[in-house]
Design a protein around this motif. Structure first.
Motif, PDB file in Angstrom:
ATOM      1  N   THR A 165     -61.884 -17.025  13.115  1.00  0.00           N
ATOM      2  CA  THR A 165     -63.315 -17.229  12.853  1.00  0.00           C
ATOM      3  C   THR A 165     -64.003 -17.953  13.999  1.00  0.00           C
ATOM      4  O   THR A 165     -65.167 -17.681  14.294  1.00  0.00           O
ATOM      5  N   ARG A 166     -63.300 -18.853  14.665  1.00  0.00           N
ATOM      6  CA  ARG A 166     -63.900 -19.548  15.820  1.00  0.00           C
ATOM      7  C   ARG A 166     -64.150 -18.582  16.971  1.00  0.00           C
ATOM      8  O   ARG A 166     -65.174 -18.641  17.650  1.00  0.00           O
ATOM      9  N   VAL A 167     -63.198 -17.696  17.225  1.00  0.00           N
ATOM     10  CA  VAL A 167     -63.370 -16.714  18.299  1.00  0.00           C
ATOM     11  C   VAL A 167     -64.585 -15.845  18.024  1.00  0.00           C
ATOM     12  O   VAL A 167     -65.429 -15.619  18.910  1.00  0.00           O
ATOM     13  N   PHE A 168     -64.726 -15.363  16.797  1.00  0.00           N
ATOM     14  CA  PHE A 168     -65.855 -14.501  16.455  1.00  0.00           C
ATOM     15  C   PHE A 168     -67.168 -15.266  16.399  1.00  0.00           C
ATOM     16  O   PHE A 168     -68.236 -14.663  16.508  1.00  0.00           O
ATOM     17  N   ARG A 169     -67.094 -16.584  16.237  1.00  0.00           N
ATOM     18  CA  ARG A 169     -68.318 -17.385  16.225  1.00  0.00           C
ATOM     19  C   ARG A 169     -68.787 -17.717  17.629  1.00  0.00           C
ATOM     20  O   ARG A 169     -69.985 -17.725  17.909  1.00  0.00           O
ATOM     21  N   ILE A 170     -67.859 -17.973  18.539  1.00  0.00           N
ATOM     22  CA  ILE A 170     -68.216 -18.502  19.855  1.00  0.00           C
ATOM     23  C   ILE A 170     -68.332 -17.417  20.914  1.00  0.00           C
ATOM     24  O   ILE A 170     -69.283 -17.402  21.708  1.00  0.00           O
ATOM     25  N   ILE A 171     -67.373 -16.509  20.949  1.00  0.00           N
ATOM     26  CA  ILE A 171     -67.252 -15.590  22.084  1.00  0.00           C
ATOM     27  C   ILE A 171     -68.355 -14.531  22.158  1.00  0.00           C
ATOM     28  O   ILE A 171     -68.893 -14.279  23.249  1.00  0.00           O
ATOM     29  N   PRO A 172     -68.737 -13.861  21.059  1.00  0.00           N
ATOM     30  CA  PRO A 172     -69.682 -12.749  21.209  1.00  0.00           C
ATOM     31  C   PRO A 172     -71.000 -13.113  21.879  1.00  0.00           C
ATOM     32  O   PRO A 172     -71.438 -12.423  22.813  1.00  0.00           O
ATOM     33  N   LEU A 173     -71.649 -14.181  21.440  1.00  0.00           N
ATOM     34  CA  LEU A 173     -72.933 -14.529  22.049  1.00  0.00           C
ATOM     35  C   LEU A 173     -72.737 -15.051  23.468  1.00  0.00           C
ATOM     36  O   LEU A 173     -73.602 -14.853  24.325  1.00  0.00           O
ATOM     37  N   LEU A 229     -78.893 -10.041  14.417  1.00  0.00           N
ATOM     38  CA  LEU A 229     -78.366  -8.779  14.943  1.00  0.00           C
ATOM     39  C   LEU A 229     -76.975  -8.903  15.553  1.00  0.00           C
ATOM     40  O   LEU A 229     -76.233  -7.908  15.610  1.00  0.00           O
ATOM     41  N   ILE A 230     -76.611 -10.085  16.030  1.00  0.00           N
ATOM     42  CA  ILE A 230     -75.337 -10.246  16.732  1.00  0.00           C
ATOM     43  C   ILE A 230     -74.442 -11.266  16.051  1.00  0.00           C
ATOM     44  O   ILE A 230     -73.326 -10.945  15.613  1.00  0.00           O
ATOM     45  N   GLU A 231     -74.920 -12.491  15.937  1.00  0.00           N
ATOM     46  CA  GLU A 231     -74.041 -13.561  15.452  1.00  0.00           C
ATOM     47  C   GLU A 231     -73.595 -13.347  14.007  1.00  0.00           C
ATOM     48  O   GLU A 231     -72.401 -13.367  13.707  1.00  0.00           O
ATOM     49  N   ARG A 232     -74.548 -13.161  13.118  1.00  0.00           N
ATOM     50  CA  ARG A 232     -74.199 -13.069  11.697  1.00  0.00           C
ATOM     51  C   ARG A 232     -73.267 -11.899  11.398  1.00  0.00           C
ATOM     52  O   ARG A 232     -72.256 -12.076  10.694  1.00  0.00           O
TER      53      ARG A 232
END
Length: 391
Positions: free
Chosen positions: A106-114, A359-362
């Motif tokens: 969950t941390r990877v998906f929270r931090i890395i994409p944006l 559009l991206i984070e959520r």
């Protein structure tokens, strides 16, 4: 006042967009209402730095006024406290009871994409400014940025970090907290469970870290570790009924605000023990539910909090474009007048990040949660003989 006005505007926009806010039972005090203001304060800090660059000495340098410098350093310090506050329940649960697979996915998906999106925007700006194009070496540089390992030049562009105001530096210490500090504290909680109140662990770690900090035993993390521990203690405060009742009282907002201001103006950085105590006291009052006259309770403040990571990552790019590509425009204003652009820039960045969140984070946060649940189920199937024996 400008921050409150920005929050009001964003609240109206959030309502129009149907912006989702987390339910009250998932909130810890009024921390989510504080986070957006912190991101705006970091924006103000970097706006002042850009004024210094274009109007004074041309160098990226910290403001000499303590308050202006601590809009940046103090804002990040409170973000570190927030991270520890949110993840301290894993310490309380202990190492064995925590799903670390879930935590890290969950941390990877929270931090890395944006972060990847911000790097893509920076690369596009570099390509348009220089005509340079990516090559094989760019892959290595991008990986170092994405992992927060370093901030090398991208596509040969000197001082690439100035494009986003160098903000990913703090993500390195966030990762150090998640990967090492958090599991170490959870393991220590298991080892000491039943031998005293749970708050003795963070108090002990805080005292030890402050005593050995001058020796830099953990490198750069030595400076920031006490901030994370103060966030853990704030969680302990809000779960104690008597303390929570006292700190959440309306009148307590006055000494807490005075404490915050004193911590921000008394030194260039918030890392000294006195500043840590002053700012930590303010943070604990917010964690205990003090909304400071409703400032941290409005829909606008909470919406800003949800997109605070986007504001933090993307505001540097907006300021860079304003003062580089927009130089011919900003030069028309006197130094005093150019500050009138600050609330406009803040509102624009906040509005854009409402969209990037939707559009991206959520969507990616939700994808990370689904993947984490799947990975956890797979681990249970492998580790549990009962599951393996099931028809």
């Amino acid at each position: 006042m400008g921050a409150l006005l920005c929050a009001t505007m964003i609240g109206s926009l959030a309502t129009a967009l149907g912006f989702p806010l987390p339910p009250n039972d998932r909130r810890i005090g009024c921390i989510d209402g504080l986070r957006g203001y912190l991101a705006l304060f970091v924006l103000v800090h970097h706006f002042v730095i850009w004024i210094q660059i274009v109007r004074l000495h041309g160098k990226w340098a910290a403001p000499t006024v303590n308050l202006l410098n601590n809009f940046g350093a103090g804002g990040v310090a409170l973000f570190f406290m927030t991270s520890a506050l949110v993840f301290y329940p894993r310490v309380l649960a202990g190492f064995r009871a925590t799903s670390w697979v879930t935590t890290y996915i969950t941390r990877v998906f929270r931090i890395i994409p944006l972060l990847a999106i911000s790097l893509l925007l920076m690369s596009l700006i570099i390509a348009l400014r220089t005509g340079n194009r990516p090559n094989l070496h760019t892959i290595k540089d991008v990986l170092e940025w994405i992992t927060s390992w370093a901030q090398p030049s991208i596509m040969g562009y000197a001082d690439t970090g100035r494009l986003d105001a160098y903000v990913p530096w703090s993500l390195w210490y966030e990762w150090m907290f998640y990967l090492f500090v958090l599991p170490a504290c959870a393991f220590a909680m298991d080892a000491t469970r039943g031998r005293g109140p749970t708050w003795t662990l963070p108090v002990t770690v805080l005292l030890i870290s402050l005593c050995v900090r001058p020796l830099h035993p953990l490198g750069g993390l030595s400076r920031y570790l006490p901030l994370f521990i103060v966030g853990m203690l704030a969680y302990e405060a809000q779960r104690t009924e008597t303390i929570r009742r006292i700190l959440s009282a309306k009148w307590m907002a006055v000494p807490a605000a005075i404490s915050l201001v004193a911590g921000l103006i008394s030194a260039p950085t918030p890392y000294g023990a006195p500043q840590l105590a002053l700012i930590g006291f303010f943070f604990a009052t917010v964690a205990c539910g003090n909304d400071f006259g409703g400032a941290f309770q409005t829909k606008g403040a909470r919406a800003l909090g949800e997109c605070s990571y986007g504001i933090y990552l993307l505001h540097g790019i907006a300021l860079n474009l304003l003062f580089v590509e927009g130089a011919s425009f900003t030069e028309r204003f006197s130094t005093a007048q150019v500050f009138a652009l600050l609330p406009v820039v803040a509102a624009a960045v906040a509005g854009v990040t409402l969209l990037t969140y939707l559009l991206i984070e959520r969507p990616l946060i939700r994808a990370g949660s689904r993947l984490a649940r799947f990975a956890t189920k797979q681990n249970l199937r492998i580790d549990s003989p009962q599951v393996e024996a099931a028809p």
